[in-house]
Design a protein around this motif. Structure first.
Motif, short mmCIF file in Angstrom:
data_model
loop_
_atom_site.label_atom_id
_atom_site.label_comp_id
_atom_site.label_asym_id
_atom_site.label_seq_id
_atom_site.Cartn_x
_atom_site.Cartn_y
_atom_site.Cartn_z
N ARG A 76 -4.16 -4.37 4.29
CA ARG A 76 -4.34 -3.31 5.30
C ARG A 76 -3.99 -3.82 6.68
NH1 ARG A 76 -9.61 0.31 4.05
NH2 ARG A 76 -8.97 1.20 6.03
N ASP A 104 -0.21 -4.05 6.96
CA ASP A 104 0.33 -2.69 7.12
C ASP A 104 0.14 -2.19 8.55
OD1 ASP A 104 1.17 -2.58 4.53
OD2 ASP A 104 -0.50 -1.35 3.80
N ALA A 111 -8.87 -7.20 10.88
CA ALA A 111 -9.46 -6.35 9.85
C ALA A 111 -10.87 -6.86 9.60
CB ALA A 111 -8.63 -6.39 8.58
#
Lengths: 194, 194
Positions: free
Chosen positions: B66, B69, B33
């Motif tokens: 995030r 996920d 990320a």
């Protein structure tokens, strides 16, 4: 499945600022990329049907991955594109076999349609080569706000005997479009162009 | 207190099936990320910068969530981690060091009681600079099978006045790990090392 896949990579980009302006809702796009064995690397084959079939498989698989990565319905996709990078021991024609004859139909199936040509690019290159996937509106190629491109690269691919195949989808156009032209609200949607 | 202005977020997930050896029963997933943010200290020397670490904590948590996920959402599935930063050319390396605390804090918060130090790297670089983020086991740094790295980068970042901050998580060892050393099932898990 005919494709021998070594790796699948998904990338989601979300732009929240462009030119100092807040982009709300954010502009979002995704790419799904497969690294596959090139069954014809190092040989000349007249018949490339195997790669054409692999293209159909990847059109479905990668489209699903890209849409899932955005967390949206296929029907919410506004623009699309495709690209391939052939490793050193393959031919540009191998990329063409993957991308052009059969990949588009399953790709459009996942999106619930798409009248426009799927814009594409291809090249031969080494590990980590950058692919610029062109993007265009899926129902009307002339929608100017959706002319775009997404660069993707995989550090360890393509090996000489591999091919990198990439699809990109977007749920919007460029982050801050303002150069006029056909808008998405003006799409007639019959010929894939306007 | 400085406001965090995020221009772009990029989430990348790699799913690795093999690397020319036996196809793994469970594919390895590696994810990154990346957030591209304004560097509030760019273009001048600022002595007092440490407060920015607290400002970065919410961003760290959001990125870690995030990323988890994108890797399936189960904290128990995460076995390796790492972090890194690229400072745009109007900044200094020390600005990248601001990511150590909030980046590590965020992943520990999301993953529970991970014991090992979060491996990290940083540099000053131009837009498109690639960064090899080191990865080690979340509970014992010496687990040899989990020494890994993931190359990250964002083609248009960091610009001169930006910082690119990144987190990496993996779901297992290198795909064909076979060079011995401490194994994940031999971890004592007391000191974060073995």
């Amino acid at each position: 499945m005919n494709a021998e896949i070594r790796k699948i990579v998904t990338i989601v980009e979300e732009v929240t600022q462009e030119g100092g302006q807040t982009i709300d809702p954010p502009s979002r796009r995704a790419a799904a990329i497969a690294v596959i064995r090139n069954p014809f690397a190092g040989t000349y084959a007249e018949n490339l049907d195997l790669l054409i079939e692999i293209g159909a498989e990847l059109g479905d698989l990668l489209a699903r991955r890209a849409v899932a990565a955005l967390g949206i319905e296929g029907s919410s996709v506004e623009s699309y594109g495709k690209a391939a990078a052939v490793g050193a021991d393959g031919e540009l024609e191998h990329a063409a076999a993957l991308l052009h004859p059969k990949l588009g139909a399953p790709f459009r199936q996942v999106l619930g349609g798409g009248a426009a040509l799927v814009p594409s690019s291809k090249k031969r290159g080494g590990l980590g080569v950058a692919l610029d996937i062109p993007l265009g509106h899926k129902d009307a190629a002339f929608v100017r706000s959706h002319f775009d491109g997404m660069e993707v690269r995989i550090a360890d691919a393509p090996r000489a005997g591999e091919i990198v195949v990439a699809l990109a989808v977007s749920e919007s156009g460029r982050p801050a479009p303002r150069v006029g032209g056909l808008t998405k609200q003006e799409i007639i949607g019959k010929d894939g162009l306007r | 207190m400085a406001e965090i202005i995020t221009r772009k977020t990029v989430i990348t997930v790699e799913e690795i099936f093999h690397e020319f050896g036996p196809v793994a029963a469970t594919p390895l997933r590696r994810g990154a990320a990346c957030a591209v943010i304004e560097n509030p200290f760019a273009g001048r020397y600022v002595e007092d910068i440490a407060f920015f670490m607290d400002d970065l904590k919410p961003l760290g948590l959001a990125l870690a969530r995030r990323l988890l996920d994108a890797l399936g959402g189960d904290p128990a599935a995460i076995e390796g981690y790492g972090k890194g930063a690229i400072v745009g050319e109007a900044g200094e390396l020390e600005h990248g060091a601001l990511w150590h605390v909030p980046g590590g804090y965020a992943m520990r918060e999301i993953l529970g009681d991970a014991k090992a130090i979060v491996a990290s790297t940083k540099k000053v670089g131009a837009p498109g600079t690639r960064l090899d983020i080191p990865v080690t086991h979340i509970n014992a740094s010496y687990v040899r099978s989990h020494f890994d790295a993931m190359e990250i980068g964002v083609v248009d970042a960091p610009r001169a006045h930006e910082l690119l901050v990144a987190l990496v998580m993996t779901t297992g060892s290198r795909i064909h790990a076979r060079v011995g050393g401490l194994k994940a099932d031999e971890i004592r898990g007391e000191d974060g090392l073995r």
